[in-house]
Design an enzyme around this catalytic site. Structure first.
Site, PDB file in Angstrom:
ATOM      1  CG  ASP A 196     -33.922 -30.008 -57.981  1.00  0.00           C
ATOM      2  OD1 ASP A 196     -33.145 -30.596 -59.105  1.00  0.00           O
ATOM      3  OD2 ASP A 196     -33.512 -29.908 -56.955  1.00  0.00           O
ATOM      4  CB  ILE A 197     -35.900 -32.581 -54.006  1.00  0.00           C
ATOM      5  CG1 ILE A 197     -36.831 -32.964 -52.044  1.00  0.00           C
ATOM      6  CG2 ILE A 197     -34.793 -32.193 -53.509  1.00  0.00           C
ATOM      7  CD1 ILE A 197     -36.677 -34.441 -51.647  1.00  0.00           C
ATOM      8  CG  ASN A 216     -25.041 -30.895 -63.759  1.00  0.00           C
ATOM      9  OD1 ASN A 216     -24.590 -29.512 -64.568  1.00  0.00           O
ATOM     10  ND2 ASN A 216     -26.114 -30.579 -62.720  1.00  0.00           N
ATOM     11  CD  GLN A 253     -25.529 -37.575 -64.525  1.00  0.00           C
ATOM     12  OE1 GLN A 253     -24.503 -37.806 -65.041  1.00  0.00           O
ATOM     13  NE2 GLN A 253     -26.695 -38.271 -64.964  1.00  0.00           N
ATOM     14  CG  HIS A 294     -31.757 -35.316 -63.936  1.00  0.00           C
ATOM     15  ND1 HIS A 294     -30.296 -36.520 -63.790  1.00  0.00           N
ATOM     16  CD2 HIS A 294     -30.952 -33.996 -63.225  1.00  0.00           C
ATOM     17  CE1 HIS A 294     -29.688 -35.503 -63.282  1.00  0.00           C
ATOM     18  NE2 HIS A 294     -29.883 -34.160 -63.104  1.00  0.00           N
ATOM     19  CG  HIS A 316     -30.986 -29.767 -64.184  1.00  0.00           C
ATOM     20  ND1 HIS A 316     -31.140 -29.464 -62.254  1.00  0.00           N
ATOM     21  CD2 HIS A 316     -29.756 -30.741 -64.109  1.00  0.00           C
ATOM     22  CE1 HIS A 316     -30.618 -30.466 -62.085  1.00  0.00           C
ATOM     23  NE2 HIS A 316     -29.618 -30.762 -62.705  1.00  0.00           N
TER      24      HIS A 316
HETATM   25  P1  5GP Z   1     -27.351 -33.336 -61.298  1.00  0.00           P
HETATM   26  O1  5GP Z   1     -26.806 -33.272 -59.864  1.00  0.00           O
HETATM   27  O2  5GP Z   1     -27.311 -34.406 -61.552  1.00  0.00           O
HETATM   28  O3  5GP Z   1     -27.264 -32.334 -62.657  1.00  0.00           O
HETATM   29  O4  5GP Z   1     -29.110 -32.629 -60.381  1.00  0.00           O
HETATM   30  C1  5GP Z   1     -29.418 -34.008 -59.130  1.00  0.00           C
HETATM   31  C2  5GP Z   1     -30.101 -33.032 -58.696  1.00  0.00           C
HETATM   32  O5  5GP Z   1     -31.770 -34.081 -58.295  1.00  0.00           O
HETATM   33  C3  5GP Z   1     -30.605 -32.375 -57.993  1.00  0.00           C
HETATM   34  O6  5GP Z   1     -30.892 -30.727 -58.045  1.00  0.00           O
HETATM   35  C4  5GP Z   1     -31.449 -32.294 -57.165  1.00  0.00           C
HETATM   36  O7  5GP Z   1     -32.070 -31.599 -55.902  1.00  0.00           O
HETATM   37  C5  5GP Z   1     -32.225 -33.461 -57.067  1.00  0.00           C
HETATM   38  N1  5GP Z   1     -33.158 -34.469 -56.692  1.00  0.00           N
HETATM   39  C6  5GP Z   1     -31.695 -35.635 -55.510  1.00  0.00           C
HETATM   40  N2  5GP Z   1     -32.529 -36.366 -55.001  1.00  0.00           N
HETATM   41  C7  5GP Z   1     -33.954 -35.797 -55.310  1.00  0.00           C
HETATM   42  C8  5GP Z   1     -34.932 -36.833 -55.062  1.00  0.00           C
HETATM   43  O8  5GP Z   1     -35.077 -37.439 -54.241  1.00  0.00           O
HETATM   44  N3  5GP Z   1     -36.404 -36.404 -55.592  1.00  0.00           N
HETATM   45  C9  5GP Z   1     -36.401 -34.742 -56.334  1.00  0.00           C
HETATM   46  N4  5GP Z   1     -37.730 -34.276 -56.462  1.00  0.00           N
HETATM   47  N5  5GP Z   1     -35.228 -34.764 -56.512  1.00  0.00           N
HETATM   48  C10 5GP Z   1     -33.805 -35.037 -56.279  1.00  0.00           C
END
Ligand code: 5GP
Ligand code: ZN
Length: 137
Positions: A29-30, A85, A92, A98, A100
């Site tokens: 995760d970035i 999420n 989300q 995805h 985590h």
């Molecule tokens: P969500 O908020 O949908 O549960 O999680 C999305 C996750 O994707 C976040 O933790 C965010 O840091 C990660 N993320 C978003 N864009 C990128 C990207 O371009 N590369 C990577 N490696 N992670 C990303």
């Protein structure tokens, strides 16, 4: 449709890939909750967990387990959170499913637990019945 995780799966966007096979890919995760925070996704686009085709579920779960074990061992983590999420209301932000995996340490003081509710009398049974009525087995 442009999806950042589809682009990562196709290698059109760079990511720190941990492992992959025909059906899934795992990468860092970035913006990690803790360093080593890893994501596991199906290579095919599914917006959320419910949308995932059954033929991806086993490989996805196997991938989550493999990644969780490697993250834990590599970082000597004392625990780990696995979560996902699903939907805007659930937080989300990338609408490609995805999971985590976040390595945890007793010293990190990260709070994942929300305030908990209490059922009133009979309410628990009512909720269970409502959910059972929607089951597609
Ligand atoms: P969500 O908020 O949908 O549960 O999680 C999305 C996750 O994707 C976040 O933790 C965010 O840091 C990660 N993320 C978003 N864009 C990128 C990207 O371009 N590369 C990577 N490696 N992670 C990303
Ligand atoms: Zn996608």
């Amino acid at each position: 449709m442009s999806c950042i995780f589809c682009e990562i799966a196709r290698k059109n966007i760079k990511a720190e890939i941990i492992f992959e096979n025909e059906k899934i890919i795992s990468f860092l995760d970035i913006n990690p909750v803790n360093f080593g925070h890893t994501l596991v996704i199906p290579k095919k686009h599914f917006a959320d967990f419910i949308s995932i085709e059954d033929e991806y579920l086993l490989e996805l779960n196997r991938g989550i387990k493999i990644a969780a074990k490697a993250v834990t061992m590599a970082l000597k983590a004392e625990g780990y959170n696995i979560f996902s999420n699903n939907g805007l209301a659930a937080g989300q932000s990338v609408f490609h499913f995805h999971a985590h995996i976040v390595p945890r340490f007793s010293s990190d003081h990260i709070k994942f637990k929300p305030e908990l509710k209490i059922y009133s009398e009979n309410e628990m049974k009512i909720y269970a019945e409502k959910i059972k009525n929607e089951l597609i087995l």
